[in-house]
Design a protein around this motif. Structure first.
Motif, short mmCIF file in Angstrom:
data_model
loop_
_atom_site.label_atom_id
_atom_site.label_comp_id
_atom_site.label_asym_id
_atom_site.label_seq_id
_atom_site.Cartn_x
_atom_site.Cartn_y
_atom_site.Cartn_z
N LYS A 297 -8.72 8.90 4.91
CA LYS A 297 -9.45 7.80 5.56
C LYS A 297 -10.60 8.33 6.43
N ASP A 300 -15.58 11.07 4.72
CA ASP A 300 -16.61 10.10 4.35
C ASP A 300 -16.63 9.95 2.83
N ALA A 302 -16.58 7.77 -0.86
CA ALA A 302 -16.96 6.53 -1.55
C ALA A 302 -15.71 5.67 -1.77
N GLY A 304 -13.20 5.51 0.12
CA GLY A 304 -12.89 4.86 1.40
C GLY A 304 -13.72 3.61 1.60
N ARG A 305 -14.97 3.68 1.17
CA ARG A 305 -15.83 2.48 1.31
C ARG A 305 -15.34 1.38 0.38
N TYR A 307 -12.44 0.98 -0.66
CA TYR A 307 -11.18 0.50 -0.10
C TYR A 307 -11.42 -0.55 0.99
N ARG A 308 -12.42 -0.30 1.81
CA ARG A 308 -12.72 -1.26 2.88
C ARG A 308 -13.25 -2.57 2.29
N MET A 309 -13.95 -2.45 1.17
CA MET A 309 -14.42 -3.68 0.50
C MET A 309 -13.24 -4.49 -0.02
N SER A 312 -11.59 -6.19 2.84
CA SER A 312 -12.42 -7.28 3.32
C SER A 312 -12.26 -8.52 2.45
N TRP A 334 -22.83 -6.91 0.51
CA TRP A 334 -22.33 -5.58 0.85
C TRP A 334 -21.98 -4.80 -0.42
N SER A 338 -23.74 -1.36 -2.47
CA SER A 338 -22.87 -0.22 -2.17
C SER A 338 -23.22 1.04 -2.96
#
Ligand SMILES: [Zn+2]
Length: 410
Positions: A297, A300, A302, A304-305, A307-309, A312, A334, A338
């Motif tokens: 987590k 940095d 991709a 992880g990003r 995953y946050r999407m 969300s 968003w 990406s």
């Protein structure tokens, strides 16, 4: 001395053979392990007309050949009932017809009690096991089973159906499917048909027509984003709205997320074996998965990003209807920016289905119910193993998923 008459009376009452029929003879074929029971009607008996129901019809003639029915086993003996069937001539309608009997259905080779026995076994164990146990070919057992299921299905009340969830489920290897239609209010499977193309909606229409339910009565469908389902609904039910199953939406997000992870894994070996770390909800992770997740987590990545999407979008479904559209649009912006190919593709697809996804905030329909049903269908599949035709499988779905009361004489 034994009283033979009494002997027969025992048979008679145990067999539930009603007057004017009586047991006049029995014979134990020890070698064949078979008990033959001979039934005849009392001389001068009158029957009602099988055609018009008029009572008091006299016997016209008698068939030469015995008809036989397999009955419940008598201990270790197979039991066969024998009777020569009379035909009556009706004074009212003038027809000559073979009389109707109480212990079996017309045309069937089993007594009703034997059929009930078979039914109770078939909902409990695989049909091959039932066939072995009772020593009958499974094709005959299926015929009995389908007869009672069809009758029970006819009695399912669909007169008030207005919200329908539909989903396909595999019926065997080799991509054969059946599609299930569930009444969201009664939670019953009301219709099952082979296939998963747009034509299943045509089949569903015919089903509704046959029940006298106007198509316009169906206000809502819930399904996945299958183009053929959508096309079928739009064509056949232009007045109905579609809610896309939110679990299916989340499944697509997870698939996109996993693609991102796979791509990134080539340059980030830490991601190896981390598939479930990203797909499961955090509270469901094991300790070692949590450990791994904590490390990944903070990098940095991709993944992880993406995953946050996912988180969300998941959160969107906890928001109010009022903000849902704005929320969705922001999420879309968003995701589309990406630079993660799988997420961009997903965002485009979700945007094309936006109305149906946001419809959930109004209807709250999901296919969650069908997930549970699907596990029963898989159990039905195991019971129906070697079911030979889709019809048999479908009958098993109706019977086990709806827990139909099969023994319901009309
Ligand atoms: Zn008649």
């Amino acid at each position: 001395m034994r009283d033979f008459q009494e002997d027969y009376n025992v048979f008679q009452s145990a067999l539930e053979i009603p007057e004017p029929w009586y047991v006049f003879h029995h014979e134990l074929a020890k070698k064949e392990k078979t008990l033959h029971i001979y039934i005849e009607y009392r001389r001068g008996a009158e029957f009602s007309c099988p055609n018009c129901g008029a009572p008091g019809c006299k016997v016209h003639d008698i068939q030469d050949q015995d008809r036989t029915w397999r009955h419940l086993d008598f201990w270790q003996y197979q039991t066969i009932l024998h009777a020569r069937m009379p035909r009556v001539k009706c004074e009212s309608c003038g027809k000559i017809r073979t009389v109707i009997i109480d212990w079996a259905r017309p045309g069937g080779g089993f007594s009703t009690l034997f059929e009930y026995h078979v039914l109770s076994l078939m909902v409990e164990m695989p049909v091959a096991a039932v066939a072995r146990k009772v020593g009958e070919h499974d094709t005959r057992l299926w015929r009995v089973f389908k007869h009672y299921v069809e009758k029970a299905v006819e009695n399912i009340d669909v007169s008030k159906v207005k919200s329908v969830a539909m989903d396909e489920t595999s019926r065997s290897k080799g991509h054969k499917y059946v599609t299930l239609f569930v009444d969201m209010d009664t939670k019953r499977v009301i219709f099952v048909t082979p296939g998963k193309g747009a034509d299943v909606l045509q089949q569903f229409c015919q089903f509704l027509d046959s029940k006298g339910v106007p198509r316009s009565q169906i206000k809502d469908f819930c399904c996945d984003m299958s183009p053929s389902f959508i096309a079928g609904i739009e064509r056949k039910f232009p007045e109905a709205s579609i809610t896309f199953d939110k679990f299916h939406v989340m499944k697509l997000v997870n698939e996109a997320l996993d693609k991102v992870r796979k791509q990134e894994q080539a340059t980030q070996p830490e991601l190896k074996n981390s598939r479930y770390v990203w797909l499961k909800n955090e509270e469901n992770l094991t300790e070692s998965q949590l450990d791994k997740f904590g490390k990944l987590k903070d990098m940095d990545l991709a993944t992880g990003r993406a995953y946050r999407m996912k988180l969300s979008l998941q959160k969107m479904f906890t928001r109010s209807a009022l903000v849902s559209e704005m929320y969705f649009d922001e999420w879309y912006d968003w995701a589309i920016r990406s630079q993660l190919e799988p997420m961009i593709k997903l965002a485009q697809s979700l945007k094309n289905h936006k109305d149906g996804i946001l419809k959930w905030f109004e209807t709250k329909m999901t296919n969650g119910l069908l997930e549970g049903i699907n596990s029963l269908v898989q159990a039905a599949k195991r019971k129906a193993r070697g079911y030979r035709t889709p019809d048999n499988f479908i009958a098993m779905i109706y019977a086990t998923v709806n827990k139909l009361d099969l023994i319901m004489e009309s």
